[in-house]
Design a protein around this motif. Sequence first.
Motif, PDB file in Angstrom:
ATOM      1  N   UNK A 239      -6.492 -18.576   7.045  1.00  0.00           N
ATOM      2  CA  UNK A 239      -6.647 -18.935   8.454  1.00  0.00           C
ATOM      3  C   UNK A 239      -7.481 -17.922   9.216  1.00  0.00           C
ATOM      4  N   UNK A 240      -7.279 -16.651   8.928  1.00  0.00           N
ATOM      5  CA  UNK A 240      -8.051 -15.603   9.598  1.00  0.00           C
ATOM      6  C   UNK A 240      -9.516 -15.652   9.167  1.00  0.00           C
ATOM      7  N   UNK A 241      -9.752 -15.912   7.888  1.00  0.00           N
ATOM      8  CA  UNK A 241     -11.131 -16.033   7.383  1.00  0.00           C
ATOM      9  C   UNK A 241     -11.810 -17.213   8.059  1.00  0.00           C
ATOM     10  N   UNK A 242     -11.110 -18.345   8.116  1.00  0.00           N
ATOM     11  CA  UNK A 242     -11.649 -19.538   8.763  1.00  0.00           C
ATOM     12  C   UNK A 242     -11.964 -19.266  10.236  1.00  0.00           C
ATOM     13  N   UNK A 243     -11.050 -18.600  10.942  1.00  0.00           N
ATOM     14  CA  UNK A 243     -11.277 -18.299  12.355  1.00  0.00           C
ATOM     15  C   UNK A 243     -12.486 -17.392  12.549  1.00  0.00           C
ATOM     16  N   UNK A 244     -12.650 -16.396  11.688  1.00  0.00           N
ATOM     17  CA  UNK A 244     -13.814 -15.509  11.812  1.00  0.00           C
ATOM     18  C   UNK A 244     -15.107 -16.280  11.612  1.00  0.00           C
TER      19      UNK A 244
ATOM     20  N   UNK B 178     -15.656 -19.556  11.895  1.00  0.00           N
ATOM     21  CA  UNK B 178     -15.884 -20.597  12.908  1.00  0.00           C
ATOM     22  C   UNK B 178     -16.182 -20.017  14.283  1.00  0.00           C
ATOM     23  N   UNK B 179     -15.791 -18.768  14.525  1.00  0.00           N
ATOM     24  CA  UNK B 179     -16.041 -18.161  15.835  1.00  0.00           C
ATOM     25  C   UNK B 179     -17.290 -17.295  15.855  1.00  0.00           C
TER      26      UNK B 179
ATOM     27  N   UNK C  46     -26.393 -18.910   6.066  1.00  0.00           N
ATOM     28  CA  UNK C  46     -25.366 -18.723   5.034  1.00  0.00           C
ATOM     29  C   UNK C  46     -23.968 -18.853   5.637  1.00  0.00           C
ATOM     30  N   UNK C  47     -23.794 -18.302   6.839  1.00  0.00           N
ATOM     31  CA  UNK C  47     -22.494 -18.397   7.516  1.00  0.00           C
ATOM     32  C   UNK C  47     -22.164 -19.855   7.848  1.00  0.00           C
ATOM     33  N   UNK C  48     -23.175 -20.628   8.229  1.00  0.00           N
ATOM     34  CA  UNK C  48     -22.948 -22.044   8.519  1.00  0.00           C
ATOM     35  C   UNK C  48     -22.472 -22.774   7.261  1.00  0.00           C
ATOM     36  N   UNK C  49     -23.078 -22.455   6.113  1.00  0.00           N
ATOM     37  CA  UNK C  49     -22.649 -23.068   4.851  1.00  0.00           C
ATOM     38  C   UNK C  49     -21.210 -22.672   4.531  1.00  0.00           C
TER      39      UNK C  49
ATOM     40  N   UNK D 147     -15.291 -24.149   4.403  1.00  0.00           N
ATOM     41  CA  UNK D 147     -13.905 -23.981   4.873  1.00  0.00           C
ATOM     42  C   UNK D 147     -13.452 -25.138   5.749  1.00  0.00           C
ATOM     43  N   UNK D 148     -14.355 -25.760   6.480  1.00  0.00           N
ATOM     44  CA  UNK D 148     -13.977 -26.950   7.244  1.00  0.00           C
ATOM     45  C   UNK D 148     -13.548 -28.052   6.280  1.00  0.00           C
TER      46      UNK D 148
END
Length: 186
Positions: free
Chosen positions: A34-39, A41-42, A84-87, A92-93
Amino acid sequence: MAELITEWAGKDRLFRLDFGGVLDLEEALNDAIGAIFLRLSSGRFYAKDVYQTIRLALIGGGMGKVEAKKLVESRFDAYPLSDLAALAGEILIALMVGIEDTSKEASDAEPQRIKFSTASQICQTFNMSTHDLRAMTYAEFANLVAGFNAASSGRKLEAPTDEEFAEILRKHDPAAYEEMMEANDG
């Protein structure tokens, strides 16, 4: 399984994270999914969040570990980090789709890593192998735990004792059991 097929590095690629891949990602980044996903996505991510997410998703998609490592490292020099971050975010989405929201209200609590002892207890409780557990999608796992906890009238899964843990390893992961025994002897 969380799958994403997209063109990347010159051809269509399969990116896949099953529950085992999620555990590997949490271990590689020493943080909760969850923390990885939040980082990601934000936009407040670390480069290692991006690198490990893409690398492990390529491995989950069938690419060899060495090949995935080389490919991701070569792309870090060839692509803007934002691409790369978008990928990594898309991967993760795809992972998070299908997780039921069982909370009554949003929690500001920091997400917690899933401990191997918890996963082992789930295997024991549901009479499943660790291989079966690792092959589940993250959404299936999250919903399994939420359903178990909701149906248990407040009874939470307890970590196994050292002896129970050793027995689980002996049955389901003999190589890890041997490593543990050698480490205890040495």
